[in-house]
Write an enzyme that holds these catalytic residues in place. Structure first.
Site, short mmCIF file in Angstrom:
data_model
loop_
_atom_site.label_atom_id
_atom_site.label_comp_id
_atom_site.label_asym_id
_atom_site.label_seq_id
_atom_site.Cartn_x
_atom_site.Cartn_y
_atom_site.Cartn_z
N ASP A 196 0.85 -1.20 0.00
CA ASP A 196 0.00 0.00 0.00
C ASP A 196 0.88 1.26 0.00
O ASP A 196 0.38 2.38 -0.05
CB ASP A 196 -1.01 0.00 1.16
CG ASP A 196 -0.35 -0.08 2.51
OD1 ASP A 196 0.90 -0.17 2.59
OD2 ASP A 196 -1.08 -0.04 3.53
N SER A 197 2.22 1.05 -0.01
CA SER A 197 3.14 2.17 -0.26
C SER A 197 2.89 2.74 -1.65
O SER A 197 3.39 3.83 -1.98
CB SER A 197 4.60 1.72 -0.11
OG SER A 197 4.84 0.54 -0.84
N ASP A 238 -1.08 -6.02 -0.19
CA ASP A 238 -1.53 -5.40 1.06
C ASP A 238 -3.03 -5.18 1.06
O ASP A 238 -3.57 -4.63 0.08
CB ASP A 238 -0.86 -4.02 1.22
CG ASP A 238 0.39 -4.07 2.07
OD1 ASP A 238 0.51 -4.99 2.92
OD2 ASP A 238 1.25 -3.20 1.88
N LYS A 267 -1.43 -9.42 2.74
CA LYS A 267 -0.69 -9.00 3.93
C LYS A 267 -1.55 -8.02 4.72
O LYS A 267 -2.22 -7.17 4.12
CB LYS A 267 0.65 -8.35 3.55
CG LYS A 267 1.41 -7.77 4.74
CD LYS A 267 2.88 -7.46 4.42
CE LYS A 267 3.14 -6.14 3.78
NZ LYS A 267 2.71 -4.94 4.55
N GLU A 273 -1.61 -5.51 8.45
CA GLU A 273 -0.80 -4.92 9.52
C GLU A 273 -1.48 -5.15 10.87
O GLU A 273 -2.66 -4.83 11.04
CB GLU A 273 -0.66 -3.41 9.30
CG GLU A 273 0.16 -3.07 8.07
CD GLU A 273 0.38 -1.57 7.89
OE1 GLU A 273 -0.02 -0.78 8.77
OE2 GLU A 273 0.95 -1.20 6.85
N GLU A 276 8.97 -4.35 10.48
CA GLU A 276 9.42 -3.06 9.95
C GLU A 276 10.00 -2.19 11.05
O GLU A 276 9.36 -1.97 12.09
CB GLU A 276 8.24 -2.34 9.25
CG GLU A 276 8.65 -0.99 8.66
CD GLU A 276 7.65 -0.43 7.65
OE1 GLU A 276 6.65 -1.10 7.32
OE2 GLU A 276 7.87 0.72 7.21
O1 KIV Z 1 3.58 -1.12 1.65
C1 KIV Z 1 4.77 -1.52 1.68
O2 KIV Z 1 5.57 -1.23 0.79
C2 KIV Z 1 5.18 -2.34 2.81
C3 KIV Z 1 6.64 -2.61 2.96
C4 KIV Z 1 7.32 -1.40 3.46
C5 KIV Z 1 6.92 -3.80 3.79
O3 KIV Z 1 4.38 -2.75 3.59
#
Ligand code: KIV
Length: 272
Positions: free
Chosen positions: A52-53, A91, A121, A123, A190
């Site tokens: 989600d980055s 994510d 994934k 969090e 992280e």
């Molecule tokens: O969203 C992302 O890129 C991440 C990584 C930093 C692990 O969750």
């Protein structure tokens, strides 16, 4: 120490677990689009995270919070179309799994069905245990994410190192054990102290993939645009830049602009 690499034609969640037990480190990078994912996969990466980055890197938002499930599915399906070998993990964006397990499952099913990705994934630890169990019960592989969890930035207030205090470190270790116990195939840690990350990696049998978590874990992940130097405002200590594409691209684009202005481009061989 270098370890002989097994030749995997296609990486699965089982391959990553096998790598950990064989002592082979796992490589993971983010990707959000077809062209980049094609390069990353062809270069031999083990896992691609459609993070989600994308909210920061692709859309220019300050945080990861605004990105939507539809947008994540768009990015993930572009990546999946490019990939022949790597495991593709996506994510679940903020607001699509925290309220209740049924919603978490619905969001995960949409990702799996509409993008063709291989895993999701999420969090968090004990707070989202029921949601993770629900997703796992539907046969969807889940990667956990502990430590600095950017979707909670407004709770933390800063992006500094997490779990430096004993109570938070203990909770993190317990959460990692819980994620293993309920059936997650891996966990991202992280920005936490390297000694704690090493302890977690030694305490659980599923792979621990670190970002800013030191060398004692089972693999590493970086944001692609940071490691190839396309972004340049962001320089945390853990980031190794393998290229400086921001400068190279700026120079190339500047040259193109002046060639167009001076009428050097196109020349006689570059037209019909
Ligand atoms: O969203 C992302 O890129 C991440 C990584 C930093 C692990 O969750």
């Amino acid at each position: 120490m270098s370890v002989a690499k097994k030749d995997y034609k296609r990486i699965t969640t089982k391959s990553l677990i096998e790598m950990k037990s064989n002592g082979e480190k796992i490589s993971m990078l983010t990707a959000y689009d077809y062209t980049m994912a094609k390069i990353v996969d062809s270069a031999g990466i083990d896992a691609i995270l459609v993070g989600d980055s994308a909210s920061n890197v692709m859309a220019g938002h300050e945080t990861t919070l605004p990105i939507t499930l539809d947008q994540m599915i768009y990015h993930a399906s572009s990546v999946v179309r490019a990939v022949d070998r790597a495991l593709v993990i996506v994510d679940l964006p903020f607001g699509t799994y925290q309220s209740d397990p049924k919603e978490a499952l619905r969001s995960s099913i949409r990702i799996m069905k509409e993008s063709g990705a291989h895993a999701v994934k999420l969090e968090g630890g004990s707070e989202i245990k029921d949601s993770i169990k629900r997703i796992l019960n539907a046969g969807i592989p889940v990667m956990g994410h502990l430590g600095l969890t950017p979707q909670s930035i407004y709770k933390f207030g800063t992006y500094t190192v997490r779990a430096k205090e004993e109570a938070e470190a203990e909770k993190l270790l317990e959460d990692a054990k819980m994620l293993e116990k309920i059936g997650c195939f891996a966990v991202v840690l992280e920005k936490i102290p390297s000694a704690l990350a090493k302890k977690v990696a030694e305490s659980i049998s599923i792979p621990v993939i670190g970002i800013g978590a030191g060398s004692g874990v089972d693999g590493q992940v970086l944001v692609l645009h940071d490691m190839i130097g396309m972004t340049h405002e962001f320089s945390p200590r853990f980031l190794r830049r393998y290229m400086n594409l921001y400068d190279d691209m700026s120079k190339a684009i500047g040259n193109y602009v002046s060639d167009v202005k001076s009428q050097d481009f196109p020349n006689a061989n570059e037209q019909y």
